[in-house]
Write a protein that holds these residues in place. Structure first.
Motif, PDB file in Angstrom:
ATOM      1  N   SER A  97       0.952  -1.102  -0.236  1.00  0.00           N
ATOM      2  CA  SER A  97       0.225   0.085   0.059  1.00  0.00           C
ATOM      3  C   SER A  97       0.586   1.142  -0.158  1.00  0.00           C
ATOM      4  CB  SER A  97      -0.981   0.193   1.219  1.00  0.00           C
ATOM      5  OG  SER A  97      -1.664  -0.866   0.940  1.00  0.00           O
ATOM      6  N   GLU A  98      -0.125   2.261   0.000  1.00  0.00           N
ATOM      7  CA  GLU A  98       0.547   3.811   0.171  1.00  0.00           C
ATOM      8  C   GLU A  98       0.557   4.268   1.178  1.00  0.00           C
ATOM      9  OE1 GLU A  98       1.135   5.813  -4.322  1.00  0.00           O
ATOM     10  OE2 GLU A  98      -0.004   7.190  -2.789  1.00  0.00           O
ATOM     11  N   TYR A  99       1.578   5.223   1.559  1.00  0.00           N
ATOM     12  CA  TYR A  99       1.159   5.944   2.874  1.00  0.00           C
ATOM     13  C   TYR A  99       1.951   7.220   2.562  1.00  0.00           C
ATOM     14  CZ  TYR A  99       1.103   1.597   5.957  1.00  0.00           C
ATOM     15  OH  TYR A  99      -0.250   0.784   6.342  1.00  0.00           O
ATOM     16  N   TYR A 120       4.717   1.757  -0.038  1.00  0.00           N
ATOM     17  CA  TYR A 120       5.341   2.768  -0.785  1.00  0.00           C
ATOM     18  C   TYR A 120       5.438   4.289   0.036  1.00  0.00           C
ATOM     19  CZ  TYR A 120       5.445   0.166  -4.576  1.00  0.00           C
ATOM     20  OH  TYR A 120       5.798  -1.390  -5.925  1.00  0.00           O
ATOM     21  N   PHE A 121       5.911   5.202   0.137  1.00  0.00           N
ATOM     22  CA  PHE A 121       5.586   6.044   0.511  1.00  0.00           C
ATOM     23  C   PHE A 121       5.946   6.913  -0.452  1.00  0.00           C
ATOM     24  CE2 PHE A 121       7.823  10.097   2.556  1.00  0.00           C
ATOM     25  CZ  PHE A 121       6.606  10.736   3.208  1.00  0.00           C
ATOM     26  N   ILE A 168      -3.014   7.244 -10.203  1.00  0.00           N
ATOM     27  CA  ILE A 168      -3.329   5.875  -9.405  1.00  0.00           C
ATOM     28  C   ILE A 168      -2.129   5.980  -8.469  1.00  0.00           C
ATOM     29  CG2 ILE A 168      -4.556   4.694 -11.081  1.00  0.00           C
ATOM     30  CD1 ILE A 168      -1.831   3.162 -12.087  1.00  0.00           C
ATOM     31  N   SER A 169      -1.947   4.896  -7.352  1.00  0.00           N
ATOM     32  CA  SER A 169      -0.806   4.434  -6.219  1.00  0.00           C
ATOM     33  C   SER A 169       0.108   3.740  -7.118  1.00  0.00           C
ATOM     34  CB  SER A 169      -1.278   4.132  -5.031  1.00  0.00           C
ATOM     35  OG  SER A 169      -2.324   2.991  -5.536  1.00  0.00           O
ATOM     36  N   ALA A 170       0.929   3.893  -6.483  1.00  0.00           N
ATOM     37  CA  ALA A 170       1.822   2.801  -6.554  1.00  0.00           C
ATOM     38  C   ALA A 170       1.969   1.593  -6.647  1.00  0.00           C
ATOM     39  CB  ALA A 170       3.943   3.105  -6.444  1.00  0.00           C
ATOM     40  N   ILE A 175       6.334   3.842  -8.119  1.00  0.00           N
ATOM     41  CA  ILE A 175       6.084   5.794  -7.395  1.00  0.00           C
ATOM     42  C   ILE A 175       6.660   6.756  -8.406  1.00  0.00           C
ATOM     43  CG2 ILE A 175       8.338   5.322  -6.006  1.00  0.00           C
ATOM     44  CD1 ILE A 175       4.779   6.536  -4.690  1.00  0.00           C
ATOM     45  N   GLY A 176       5.665   7.532  -9.067  1.00  0.00           N
ATOM     46  CA  GLY A 176       6.200   8.723  -9.202  1.00  0.00           C
ATOM     47  C   GLY A 176       6.617   8.419 -10.416  1.00  0.00           C
ATOM     48  N   GLU A 177       6.335   7.490 -10.645  1.00  0.00           N
ATOM     49  CA  GLU A 177       6.582   7.408 -12.940  1.00  0.00           C
ATOM     50  C   GLU A 177       5.358   7.801 -13.447  1.00  0.00           C
ATOM     51  OE1 GLU A 177       6.819   3.290 -15.740  1.00  0.00           O
ATOM     52  OE2 GLU A 177       6.268   3.005 -13.421  1.00  0.00           O
TER      53      GLU A 177
END
Length: 609
Positions: free
Chosen positions: A57-59, A190-191, A226-228, A251-253
């Protein structure tokens, strides 16, 4: 008190195909670091972990994170955070919770209100946390120095050189503990420090309906924020086949996905799959189609292909495009699974894997051997003036641990009247001595030593051996008493040319080597056939075809057979009877000849067809 989690990618190593299939999909960051072989993360049912959000998950900055740990065996629990840059940190046990022994059960970490874990960083990325359960304390992790101002133990920076040293010390600490079991588990998240992660979906033709995780939908071209992580994507359009896939977005892509849609017609194409190794199992659309290379006619469109073989990383592609009226080629080369072997020894030793030198433990007493094919291997550990050890070892993917302690030895040398000499120490085979200037290593202390050679009576005595000292002894073995036995098989036999039991064998068993003569006598005690030969101790044989010395087949009847041996000046004989019965005819020859002719005719017929 808060624990700051940093962006991590260095922890993700040694993730193997079996774990991917059994636990969860592994982010590409993990797979790309597998070659580093620094951390082993093996699935097991002894320790399982979960976060307060699903794995992967993404935090966001400021969110609290906690872990639920389920333990099936009692042990000492350690939790380690290993960022790519910064400090490798032991977050449990810590200043606030120093007791880390747990009985089987389910526990929440943190379990007290004095502190919590809060996600905080200025960089976005992926982070991993490893959990270790050990049946005995791990010294390098147990003896931590913490305070209220520094509640968590910093272990090392995560730069590769320092991290490798940390891992070696950790493994050494684990290996030297006798009879220690240990299990590992891991989790990742993922942060997001404010970056946007997007998926840009385009199709040919455009105007297709897209859904992502059944949560987002749009018409192509479409952009989703969306989230990573991994996402299920479905693309549909009237008149075209539906496309489904699982897409990873870092992440960030800003991920772009371009899909050529396939018209929905009753068209087919050929899918030619070339597989290495050739005995790997091939599945198409979750159906087993065979082992090795496959050529299949399938509907035009996308198909899922998987290839697997024990000892290799599995292959899976859920979007193999087959064009109509074309032969489409797919080459699959499975990558062998490998494992690594940590060996700690006392003293330092030489290591051989399947007879090939693989390195030594050196004065530090441990070594790390990488890239060994998984499966069973013969491991040999040796050092001069120590007793060698040999074992069959099943190497698993990831890190494997062995502790080897060789026993000190003295040397035995023998001045004997016969060589080679087989040596037994306290009833156990210790090999042989081939000549007077050669010796074998024997454990220190007092032992019963037995010397033997096949034609001689064994001799035993008690000897004392000291470390790095040679014990020499003269040994004169006595010959075994001469013994001989004789039997014939088959008996009766039928030398009638039917290819069944047309000959018999005379078997002679000797207690020691000698010169043997076998004679066959008719009822009037006339020798009709004989054979002379030099025989070694043990069993030997000669064949009689039922003919006399002139080549004439002997009539039915009972014949006396005598075997005489001369050995070291002694002579001894044994005798038996053999029966000739030529009336027993089996027609085996005719059956074989007719069957062979029929097979040959059948082959000719097939060729002409």
């Amino acid at each position: 008190m808060k624990k700051v989690f940093l962006v991590v990618s260095i922890l993700a190593v040694m993730i193997w195909g079996t774990m991917i299939a059994e636990q969860q999909k592994i982010p590409p960051e993990v797979e790309s670091l597998a070659a580093a072989k620094l951390i082993t993360i093996e699935p097991n049912n002894i320790i399982t972990v979960a976060m307060n959000k699903p794995n992967g998950s993404e935090y966001k900055n400021g969110e609290k994170i906690s872990f639920t740990v389920k333990i099936a065996k009692p042990g000492y629990l350690y939790i380690i955070d290993m960022p790519q840059y910064g400090m490798v940190t032991q977050i449990f046990p810590n200043y606030y919770q120093q007791k880390n022994f747990f009985n089987p059960g389910t526990y929440k970490i943190p379990s007290i209100s004095s502190y919590n874990f809060t996600v905080s960083s200025t960089r976005s990325g992926i982070e991993f946390v490893q959990f270790i359960l050990s049946s005995k304390p791990i010294d390098v992790l147990q003896q931590f120095k913490v305070s209220k101002d520094n509640p968590f133990q910093n272990l090392s920076t995560s730069q590769k050189e320092d991290f490798t040293k940390f891992k070696e010390n950790l493994v050494k600490s684990i290996v030297v503990i006798p009879d220690t079991e240990r299990w590992t588990a891991w989790t990742y998240f993922y942060f997001n420090a404010g970056v946007k992660t997007t998926l840009n979906v385009q199709t040919v033709p455009s105007g297709a309906y897209v859904t992502v995780d059944n949560d987002y939908s749009a018409t192509t071209p479409a952009v989703f924020e969306i989230s990573a992580g991994y996402h299920d994507v479905t693309i549909s359009k009237s008149g075209y086949q539906t496309w489904k896939g699982n897409v990873f977005v870092g992440i960030g892509e800003n991920k772009s996905l371009s899909i050529p849609l396939v018209p929905q017609q009753n068209l087919t194409g050929v899918l030619s799959i070339n597989v290495t190794p050739s005995n790997a199992a091939v599945y198409v659309d979750n159906q087993f189609v065979g082992n090795g290379d496959q050529t299949l006619t399938v509907s035009a469109g996308y198909h899922a292909v998987s290839v697997s073989l024990s000892g290799y990383e599995s292959y899976y592609n859920d979007a193999v495009l087959v064009n109509a009226n074309q032969t489409n080629y797919l080459n699959v080369n499975l990558v062998p699974l490998t494992g690594n072997l940590y060996v700690y020894s006392q003293p330092y030793i030489q290591i051989y894997i399947d007879g090939t030198y693989a390195g030594g433990t050196g004065y530090a007493g441990y070594t790390y051997i990488t890239g060994i094919p998984v499966g069973y291997h013969v491991l040999t550990f040796s050092k001069e003036w120590y007793i060698s050890q040999k074992m069959n070892y099943n190497l698993n993917p990831g890190d494997n641990y062995l502790s080897v302690n060789l026993s000190q030895a003295g040397m035995l040398k023998v001045d004997s009247n016969v060589y080679p000499l087989k040596i037994k120490i306290d009833g156990q085979d210790y090999g042989q001595i081939d000549r007077a200037d050669k010796g074998i290593f024997v454990p220190t202390g007092s032992h019963n030593v037995e010397f033997s050679s096949p034609q001689y009576l064994p001799y035993g005595t008690n000897l004392n051996f000291a470390f790095q000292k040679v014990t020499e002894i003269p040994v004169s073995l006595e010959l075994k008493p001469l013994e001989i036995s004789l039997n014939a098989s088959p008996n009766p036999f039928s030398p009638n040319g039917d290819w069944f039991e047309d000959t018999t064998n005379f078997y002679v068993t000797l207690s020691r080597s000698g010169y043997v003569q076998i004679s066959v006598y008719a009822s009037n005690d006339t020798v009709v056939w004989y054979r002379n030969y030099n025989a070694l101790y043990g069993r030997s044989s000669v064949t009689w075809d039922g003919n006399d010395l002139n080549g004439t087949t002997m009539p039915n009847g009972v014949y006396k057979v005598v075997a005489t041996v001369q050995s070291y000046g002694q002579t001894m004989s044994a005798q038996t009877n053999v029966v000739i019965d030529r009336s027993h005819y089996t027609y085996l020859k005719e059956i074989i000849l007719i069957g062979g002719i029929l097979i040959l005719v059948g082959l000719v017929f097939l060729i002409l067809q």
